[in-house]
Each structure stands twice: as structure tokens, then as C-alpha cells.
Design an enzyme around this catalytic site. Structure first.
Site, PDB file in Angstrom:
ATOM      1  N   GLY A  92     -25.328  28.011  -0.542  1.00  0.00           N
ATOM      2  CA  GLY A  92     -24.691  28.276  -1.836  1.00  0.00           C
ATOM      3  C   GLY A  92     -23.824  27.120  -2.281  1.00  0.00           C
ATOM      4  N   ASP A  93     -23.067  26.562  -1.347  1.00  0.00           N
ATOM      5  CA  ASP A  93     -22.204  25.429  -1.676  1.00  0.00           C
ATOM      6  C   ASP A  93     -23.011  24.203  -2.081  1.00  0.00           C
ATOM      7  OD1 ASP A  93     -19.174  25.923  -0.945  1.00  0.00           O
ATOM      8  OD2 ASP A  93     -20.369  26.986   0.539  1.00  0.00           O
ATOM      9  N   TYR A  94     -24.029  23.882  -1.312  1.00  0.00           N
ATOM     10  CA  TYR A  94     -24.803  22.675  -1.620  1.00  0.00           C
ATOM     11  C   TYR A  94     -25.684  22.868  -2.853  1.00  0.00           C
ATOM     12  CZ  TYR A  94     -22.962  20.661   2.612  1.00  0.00           C
ATOM     13  OH  TYR A  94     -22.105  20.166   3.563  1.00  0.00           O
TER      14      TYR A  94
ATOM     15  N   ALA B  92     -23.269  22.486  -5.653  1.00  0.00           N
ATOM     16  CA  ALA B  92     -22.904  21.069  -5.797  1.00  0.00           C
ATOM     17  C   ALA B  92     -23.987  20.304  -6.539  1.00  0.00           C
ATOM     18  CB  ALA B  92     -22.653  20.449  -4.421  1.00  0.00           C
TER      19      ALA B  92
END
Length: 194
Positions: free
Chosen positions: A146-148, A151
Site C-alpha cells: 500500500g505504501d509503495y 508512493a
């Protein structure tokens, strides 16, 4: 010349998604100032793997940046933060909803003093809610997809905003949500999109 040489980024982020966007901007030559809270700093300072008490992941996420500790609840710290934002091309933040507005560092307040500002807001939400079933409940995922994903989306949106500003002279608000990024990637077993 590196593509973003001459751009200033002020980053009020923590964890992974926001710092990754800032890292990529720094790698292309932007001057990125990573603002951290006193005592604890960025949450990723405690992420494994650790070497002699230092997080390798923190350094991976923040290499190429300048680091500054400011207490945004202290009037002097807040004054310094606002001064940095006056001359910034991009502000990135990944705080709880409404936190930056309460500090006077939200998009509307900063746009008043810097109309060319591109303001990227990254909001978190866990992928574990997509995993598991009625018996297990949410299941932790040991990958920051989810973070990447956010990003990558955020970096693309910031680039589009820079192009827009180049053509119009105006900045804009960029809203990146981890949950929306995950939802766009999620596919149910029957291949139906959520």
C-alpha cells in the site's frame, strides 16, 4: 543537470509512502528537507533491519535529504516551518486528517502565502483489512504494498502537478490515499473489481 535541481521540497512525513515520494524527488535533484518531530523522529527510525541500533530502512527512505527537527506545537518551531513553506515548491505531509490544518500548515493556509505551491497529502490505511476472512479477521501483511503503491501514484501526481504549474503558474492540492491505491489494485477471487 538533474531534472528537479532548484526545486525545494518540505516534507512533514513519516513511515514509508510520503518519505518514498520525497526520496525520489531528491534522487532527481530536488532539495528535500525532511522535518521530524522531537525525541522520536520519523517512525521508520525503528523499522528493521537494524544495524548497531540504526534502521537501514530509515536511511533508504531518507537518503539525499536534509533533516530538521521541529516541534510544530511550539510557536517558534511552527514559525520556522511556515517560513520554509513560503519558499517551497512542494510540501508533502502524511499526518492524521486535519492535523496540518489545525497547525496552520494545511493547503488552504499555505496557498495564501505561496500560490505556486504543490501540496501533497498522503493518508494511510492498512491493507490487512483486505485479507483474512470471517474466522481470522484482518491479517497482517508483511509487505508495504500500500505504501509503495501510494508512493508511485503520488510521485506521478506530483509530476503532473509540476507540469500543470509550468503551464499555468498555479500550484494545486494532490490527495493520495493508501486505501484508494489498494482498492484500485484489489481483485476478488471471481475477478470482479471491488
Amino acid at each position: 543537470m538533474r531534472l528537479y535541481e532548484g526545486l525545494r521540497v518540505v516534507e512533514f512525513t513519516t513511515n514509508i509512502a510520503g518519505p518514498t515520494i520525497g526520496r525520489w524527488l531528491a534522487e532527481y535533484g530536488a532539495d528535500v528537507i525532511h522535518v521530524e518531530r522531537p525525541v522520536y523522529g520519523d517512525d521508520s527510525r525503528g523499522y528493521p533491519p537494524m544495524f548497531d541500533g540504526v534502521s537501514a530502512q530509515y536511511h533508504t527512505l531518507n537518503h539525499g535529504k536534509k533533516s530538521l527537527v521541529l516541534d510544530l506545537k511550539d510557536p517558534e518551531g511552527l514559525k520556522i516551518a511556515k517560513e520554509l513553506c513560503k519558499t517551497a515548491d512542494i510540501v508533502l505531509e502524511s499526518n492524521r486528517p486535519g492535523a496540518m490544518d489545525r497547525l496552520g500548515l494545511g493547503y488552504e493556509a499555505l496557498r495564501e502565502i505561496n500560490p505556486r505551491l504543490i501540496y501533497g497529502s498522503i493518508s494511510a490505511w492498512g491493507m490487512m483489512y483486505y485479507n483474512g476472512d470471517d474466522n481470522t479477521g484482518p491479517v497482517k501483511v508483511f509487505c508495504e504494498i500500500g505504501d509503495y503503491g501510494a508512493a508511485t501514484s503520488g510521485f506521478g501526481a506530483i509530476n503532473a502537478a509540476l507540469y500543470y504549474r509550468e503551464r499555468t503558474g498555479l500550484g494545486q492540492y494532490v490527495d493520495i490515499s493508501l486505501v484508494k491505491t489498494l482498492a484500485s489494485m484489489a481483485v476478488k477471487l471471481d475477478d470482479q473489481r471491488i
